[in-house]
Scaffold this motif. Structure first.
Motif, short mmCIF file in Angstrom:
data_model
loop_
_atom_site.label_atom_id
_atom_site.label_comp_id
_atom_site.label_asym_id
_atom_site.label_seq_id
_atom_site.Cartn_x
_atom_site.Cartn_y
_atom_site.Cartn_z
N GLY A 74 16.60 -4.60 5.54
CA GLY A 74 16.37 -5.49 4.40
C GLY A 74 16.04 -4.76 3.12
O GLY A 74 16.06 -3.53 3.04
N ASP A 75 15.73 -5.55 2.08
CA ASP A 75 15.38 -5.00 0.78
C ASP A 75 13.96 -4.44 0.79
O ASP A 75 13.18 -4.64 1.73
N LEU A 76 13.62 -3.75 -0.30
CA LEU A 76 12.32 -3.11 -0.43
C LEU A 76 11.17 -4.11 -0.31
O LEU A 76 11.17 -5.16 -0.98
N VAL A 77 10.22 -3.79 0.55
CA VAL A 77 8.98 -4.57 0.68
C VAL A 77 7.83 -3.55 0.70
O VAL A 77 7.61 -2.87 1.71
N SER A 78 7.10 -3.47 -0.40
CA SER A 78 6.02 -2.49 -0.53
C SER A 78 4.71 -3.05 0.00
O SER A 78 4.44 -4.25 -0.10
N ARG A 79 3.89 -2.16 0.54
CA ARG A 79 2.54 -2.54 0.97
C ARG A 79 1.60 -2.48 -0.23
O ARG A 79 1.74 -1.59 -1.09
N PRO A 80 0.63 -3.37 -0.33
CA PRO A 80 -0.36 -3.26 -1.41
C PRO A 80 -1.05 -1.90 -1.37
O PRO A 80 -1.31 -1.33 -0.30
N ALA A 81 -1.35 -1.36 -2.54
CA ALA A 81 -1.93 -0.02 -2.62
C ALA A 81 -3.25 0.07 -1.86
O ALA A 81 -3.52 1.07 -1.18
N GLY A 82 -4.07 -0.97 -1.93
CA GLY A 82 -5.34 -0.95 -1.22
C GLY A 82 -5.17 -0.81 0.27
O GLY A 82 -5.93 -0.09 0.94
N ASP A 83 -4.16 -1.49 0.84
CA ASP A 83 -3.89 -1.39 2.28
C ASP A 83 -3.48 0.03 2.66
O ASP A 83 -3.93 0.57 3.68
N VAL A 84 -2.61 0.62 1.85
CA VAL A 84 -2.15 1.99 2.14
C VAL A 84 -3.32 2.96 2.07
O VAL A 84 -3.50 3.81 2.96
N ARG A 86 -11.96 0.42 -2.86
CA ARG A 86 -13.31 0.86 -3.15
C ARG A 86 -13.90 0.01 -4.27
O ARG A 86 -14.00 -1.20 -4.13
N ASP A 87 -14.26 0.61 -5.40
CA ASP A 87 -14.92 -0.16 -6.46
C ASP A 87 -13.99 -0.45 -7.63
O ASP A 87 -14.44 -0.74 -8.73
N ARG A 88 -12.68 -0.40 -7.40
CA ARG A 88 -11.75 -0.58 -8.51
C ARG A 88 -10.45 -1.19 -8.02
O ARG A 88 -10.24 -1.37 -6.82
N ALA A 89 -9.58 -1.51 -8.97
CA ALA A 89 -8.26 -2.02 -8.65
C ALA A 89 -7.23 -0.92 -8.88
O ALA A 89 -7.31 -0.17 -9.86
N VAL A 90 -6.26 -0.82 -7.96
CA VAL A 90 -5.23 0.21 -8.05
C VAL A 90 -3.86 -0.45 -8.07
O VAL A 90 -3.58 -1.33 -7.23
N ARG A 91 -3.02 -0.02 -9.00
CA ARG A 91 -1.67 -0.57 -9.07
C ARG A 91 -0.79 -0.05 -7.94
O ARG A 91 -0.95 1.09 -7.49
N ALA A 92 0.12 -0.89 -7.50
CA ALA A 92 1.13 -0.47 -6.50
C ALA A 92 2.24 0.26 -7.24
O ALA A 92 3.34 -0.25 -7.41
N ARG A 118 -6.57 2.38 2.43
CA ARG A 118 -7.52 2.19 3.51
C ARG A 118 -7.02 2.83 4.81
O ARG A 118 -7.78 3.44 5.57
N GLU A 119 -5.71 2.70 5.07
CA GLU A 119 -5.15 3.36 6.25
C GLU A 119 -5.26 4.87 6.12
O GLU A 119 -5.63 5.57 7.07
N ALA A 120 -4.95 5.39 4.94
CA ALA A 120 -5.03 6.83 4.71
C ALA A 120 -6.46 7.33 4.89
O ALA A 120 -6.70 8.39 5.48
N GLU A 121 -7.43 6.57 4.40
CA GLU A 121 -8.83 6.97 4.52
C GLU A 121 -9.25 7.03 5.99
O GLU A 121 -9.96 7.96 6.41
N LYS A 122 -8.81 6.06 6.80
CA LYS A 122 -9.13 6.07 8.23
C LYS A 122 -8.55 7.31 8.91
O LYS A 122 -9.19 7.94 9.75
N LEU A 123 -7.33 7.65 8.53
CA LEU A 123 -6.69 8.83 9.12
C LEU A 123 -7.46 10.10 8.79
O LEU A 123 -7.70 10.94 9.66
N VAL A 124 -7.85 10.24 7.53
CA VAL A 124 -8.57 11.45 7.12
C VAL A 124 -9.93 11.52 7.82
O VAL A 124 -10.35 12.59 8.28
N LYS A 125 -10.62 10.39 7.93
CA LYS A 125 -11.91 10.37 8.62
C LYS A 125 -11.77 10.72 10.09
O LYS A 125 -12.70 11.24 10.71
#
Length: 451
Positions: free
Chosen positions: A174-184, A221-227, A186-193
């Motif tokens: 299918g066409d492009l479906v991006s994940r929200p930046a916050g979700d990405v 975290r304490d801010r909003a991040v653009r996708a 949070r997953e990355a943070e779990k991996l690093v931890k």
């Protein structure tokens, strides 16, 4: 095309028998992430992982359908699972064309398409219901991973908006479906931890990330991040792990990310599948971006980040490719001086528009052009590699064993690029990042000692 082995399972033995799943994962890193998600879900429900088909209650085969040779490999894997077990669920890209699979194996338990996680889990439930045990924590916070513990693939989107004539991925995923930046993040943070030292960012078109979301903000975290490609790369660079960018198309806004590499926020590495250099071939391929200006763009990137390593892949023998067009590619390779290059001969794909854009190039001529291409690139690679002799490079250790210590520099992605063979007088472990003085080089690998 790779088949991924199951990871070692640290979960203690269960008192009561739990249903067992055998799993085969074929295809690219994006498919590997799909496999990890399915396994994570099933482990959370109490399923155990079997290393043999004949000892499992059900087998799942995650297929690849990008090329006809990949389909053949997928059908072979399904056949092996049917012969050794007989209770088989098929998912993945080839599952988007179920008739071809069912024609050969009509007795499959289920066939689902790519990204159909819920359908796969539902099919497993129907075949063998889960044995619930709420008192055991079956899944680590980072989920089940099929890669070594020190690196992980981080998928940021599904699908693709491009319509390259040689590719059928949009029809499968299918066409492009991006994940929200916050979700990405949070997953990355779990991996690093959890101990992951290297995050390999993947998608079908990484530099198009967020276009479908109109770059919408999400909380992190304490801010909003653009996708947005730059914003995501910047935030990932703050997590303390190596960040490696794969499948980046040469859009102008990629320029914004190069300073992050120069600052050491993310690795000075771009996996940029250019596919060709002749303008007429690129037009027949319908490749996105203004690729005719790539030499100038690469020159500017290296002015900003002299340490930048670019990896790319190219197709030779594309339908209609003339000797003059191939010569343009050879000339371009000599000028671009890319650090890492892969080359493939064109393979017809059922349903791809490329099959009819020009006359087929005979297989023997395809092979001869691939040989000439790789000989030309090896000379480039050898010069670049020898220039690293005497330098001290950070190296991430991949394996420690009877064959010695093997790792990768920041210029090398796992499985597709080169290796650093390391000598060390002190103990090192898998996942360590050590400083290595480079003492020898060939066109692909380096050798050195820990300092």
């Amino acid at each position: 095309m790779t088949a991924s082995a199951l990871p070692s399972d640290p979960t203690p033995a269960r008192v009561s028998a739990a249903p067992k799943i055998s799993f085969v994962s074929l295809g690219c890193p994006k498919a590997l992430v799909d496999s990890e998600r399915i396994l994570t879900h099933l482990r959370a429900e109490g399923y155990e992982l079997a290393r043999r088909h004949d000892g499992a209650d059900v087998v799942i085969v995650n297929t690849c359908g990008f090329l006809d040779s990949a389909k053949a490999e997928s059908l072979s894997a399904i056949g092996e699972a049917m012969a050794e077990n007989g209770r088989v669920i098929v998912t993945g890209c080839m599952g988007a064309q179920p008739d071809e699979i069912r024609d050969k194996y009509p007795n499959l338990l289920a066939v689902t398409g790519p990204q159909a996680y819920e359908s796969v889990v539902a099919a497993v439930h129907e075949a063998v219901p889960p044995a619930h045990d709420p008192f055991l924590d079956l899944v680590p916070p980072q989920g089940v991973k099929l890669t070594p513990r020190h690196y992980a693939y981080l998928k940021i989107s599904e699908g693709c908006n491009n319509r390259c004539t040689f590719c059928i991925i949009p029809s499968l995923r299918g066409d492009l479906v991006s994940r929200p930046a916050g979700d990405v993040l949070r997953e990355a943070e779990k991996l690093v931890k959890a101990g992951v030292k290297e995050l390999l960012v993947v998608s079908q078109d990484t530099s198009a990330y967020g276009v479908d979301l109109r770059y919408a903000e999400s909380p992190w975290r304490d801010r909003a991040v653009r996708a947005k490609f730059y914003d995501l790369a910047k935030e990932l660079g703050e997590l303390g792990a190596w960040v490696r960018l794969h499948y980046v198309y040469p859009y102008p806004h990629v320029d914004e990310v190069i300073p992050l590499m120069a600052q050491g926020k993310i690795l000075p590495y771009l996996d940029m599948p250019l596919q060709h250099a002749s303008p007429t071939v690129l037009k027949r391929m319908r490749r996105p971006g203004n690729q005719e200006r790539q030499l100038e763009r690469i020159r500017r990137w290296r002015e900003t980040c002299p340490d930048l390593a670019i990896r790319s892949t190219f197709i030779v023998g594309f339908p209609g490719e003339t000797e003059a067009e191939f010569s343009e590619l050879l000339d371009w390779i000599g000028q671009a001086k890319l650090e890492r290059v892969g080359c493939f001969t064109y393979e017809p794909v059922t349903g791809a528009l490329a099959n009819s854009v020009g006359a087929a190039v005979p297989p023997e001529l395809q092979a001869e052009r691939k040989r000439r291409f790789m000989e030309a690139q090896q000379q480039v690679s050898l010069r670049l590699q020898k220039a690293r002799i005497g330098k001290r490079l950070p190296v991430i250790v991949d394996t420690v064993g009877p064959d010695g210590i093997k790792g990768r520099s920041k210029y090398d992605a796992p499985e597709i690029d080169g290796t650093v063979h390391v000598a060390s007088r002190r103990p090192v472990r898998q996942g360590d990042i050590v400083t290595v003085r480079i003492e020898a080089a060939d066109a692909y690998d380096l050798r050195g000692s820990v300092v």
